[in-house]
Structure formats: C-alpha cells, structure tokens
Design an enzyme around this catalytic site. Structure first.
Site, PDB file in Angstrom:
ATOM      1  N   MET A  27      27.577  33.245  50.962  1.00  0.00           N
ATOM      2  CA  MET A  27      29.046  32.983  51.348  1.00  0.00           C
ATOM      3  C   MET A  27      29.051  31.805  52.203  1.00  0.00           C
ATOM      4  SD  MET A  27      26.787  35.321  52.903  1.00  0.00           S
ATOM      5  CE  MET A  27      27.464  36.911  52.209  1.00  0.00           C
ATOM      6  N   GLY A  30      30.028  27.313  49.180  1.00  0.00           N
ATOM      7  CA  GLY A  30      31.113  26.250  48.281  1.00  0.00           C
ATOM      8  C   GLY A  30      31.065  26.721  46.790  1.00  0.00           C
ATOM      9  N   SER A  32      32.407  29.113  45.215  1.00  0.00           N
ATOM     10  CA  SER A  32      33.963  29.450  44.351  1.00  0.00           C
ATOM     11  C   SER A  32      34.600  27.949  44.421  1.00  0.00           C
ATOM     12  CB  SER A  32      34.564  30.273  45.219  1.00  0.00           C
ATOM     13  OG  SER A  32      33.985  31.592  45.231  1.00  0.00           O
ATOM     14  N   ASP A  99      33.232  34.655  38.424  1.00  0.00           N
ATOM     15  CA  ASP A  99      32.590  34.578  39.690  1.00  0.00           C
ATOM     16  C   ASP A  99      32.180  35.979  40.201  1.00  0.00           C
ATOM     17  OD1 ASP A  99      32.171  33.290  42.167  1.00  0.00           O
ATOM     18  OD2 ASP A  99      34.023  33.143  42.720  1.00  0.00           O
ATOM     19  N   GLU A 100      31.306  36.038  41.334  1.00  0.00           N
ATOM     20  CA  GLU A 100      30.853  37.260  42.020  1.00  0.00           C
ATOM     21  C   GLU A 100      30.217  38.016  40.842  1.00  0.00           C
ATOM     22  OE1 GLU A 100      31.069  37.185  44.938  1.00  0.00           O
ATOM     23  OE2 GLU A 100      32.516  35.923  45.715  1.00  0.00           O
TER      24      GLU A 100
END
Ligand SMILES: [Zn+2]
Length: 221
Positions: A27, A30, A32, A99-100
């Site tokens: 987290m 950067g 995302s 993402d994720e």
C-alpha cells in the site's frame, strides 16, 4: 471459408504478440497510480481501448484510485473467470488492467491466459505479500506468467525515522500487530479496528507466525 477462419485463429493463438505484465507492491507504493498512468498512455498515445477491473470484495472503492486523486472507472467482478463475460473478441488494440488481483480465486490465472491468447494485453497489479509476509493468493502464479520482468513498487517504511523500503504490509488490530492466526483477508475500513501500514522487513511484526506456519506445514496445506 471456415477452414480459412480456423487457420487464422490458430495462427493468432500460437504467435500472439500480446503480453502479460505484473506490477506488485505494498500500500502507498504508487501501484494503482502506475496502472492508471499505463492505461492513460495506452489510450491517449496508443489509441488503445482500455478496460479496468477490480475485485468486488474490495469495498474501499468501486474504481481504481491512486493516493493522489487519479481515478479510473473500473468494473467490479467476483471471480477471475468473470472477465470472460466482458471480453470476448479483441480488436488487436485493447488493454486489460486488473488491480488488487491478490483477492481473486484460481480462475484468474486461466482467465488472463485466455485473454492473452485472444490478443489482449494484460497488466495486473496486486500485493505480492499478505500481512504475514506470505505469498498472497494467486499472485505468485500471475508473476510466473508475466512476459516482462516483474515491476516492484515500494513505499517507505511507516515507522518514524526509518527510511527503508516499506516492502511488507503490517496489519494492526486496535493499534497492535495482528496475530498470524487471524483471517488472511480483512479489508481496511470494514471494521474500524483494522489498519494496514507498509513497513520494512525489520519492523514487520507477526505474532504467532511460527505457530501458524507449523500448523499449515503439518496439515499439508
Ligand atoms: Zn522500518
């Protein structure tokens, strides 16, 4: 005619130039932002259609957001295989950004390979390590499928005065390092007692880790 069409499909699936790329990081690293900028450049300069996806389980945001306020409209899906509902035929100029990806089930590793075979370029973002420092979900499989070197993003350790890379996600529960025996997935904000912080290896604390990993080893997991 049908013979001709099937030959074309076979050619595409064998010599397809599409690539899978993977960006990992903790987290605040950067990650995302990197995905959003990648999509922006592909759209603006590469005249490419960009499709953004993220897991439904991540209730923090419906879209892909960077910490500095950039937003990409994303489609939330439950399973990796749900990508197939949205992406059928590639026009040759299409980029899929996920993402994720650590939150997806095993079908994500098949879905991205099908997308690549159909000609989609795929960029995958995710956390490589869970709060225990263990490989997170199917990220190791996705990293192995990457056609390019894995891009690793680091934030700075969040402990005051430490300037090491924040390579590990520390999970706090009521302000204390959470036990390894707690569930792997607990979304920040789902309960006000859960908080994640990037820390360096030295400041990464996981109480009960040896108990947890010993149990796992003995259970043959
Ligand atoms: Zn540190």
């Amino acid at each position: 005619m049908s013979f001709f069409v099937s030959k074309i499909v076979a050619f595409n699936e064998t010599f397809n130039p599409a690539t899978i790329e993977v960006v990992v990081g903790t987290m605040y690293s950067g990650k995302s932002k990197e995905l959003i900028e990648r999509g922006y450049r592909a759209e603006k300069f590469g005249h490419t259609s960009v499709h953004y996806f993220k897991p439904e389980i991540d209730t923090r945001d419906r879209d892909i957001k960077s910490r500095d306020g950039q937003i990409a409209k994303a489609t939330s899906i439950n399973h990796g295989k749900d990508l197939m509902k949205y992406l059928d035929r590639c026009n040759g100029q299409e980029l899929v950004i996920i993402d994720e990806a650590q939150f997806f089930d095993k079908s994500i590793i098949y879905a991205v390979q099908i997308l690549k075979a159909r000609g989609y370029n795929v960029v995958i973002g995710g956390l490589d390590k869970d709060f225990r420092g263990e490989p997170f979900g199917y990220m190791p499989h996705l990293m192995a499928l990457s056609d390019t070197p894995i891009k690793t993003k680091y934030s700075v350790c969040s402990v005051d005065g430490c300037v090491e890379n924040g390579s590990h996600p520390l999970r706090l529960r009521n302000g204390e390092a959470d036990s390894a025996l707690s569930p792997t997935v607990l979304i920040e904000g789902s309960s006000d007692e859960i908080e994640y912080r990037p820390v360096c290896k030295k400041h990464h604390e996981v109480p009960d880790f040896v108990d947890y990993i010993t149990k796992k080893m003995n259970n043959g997991e």
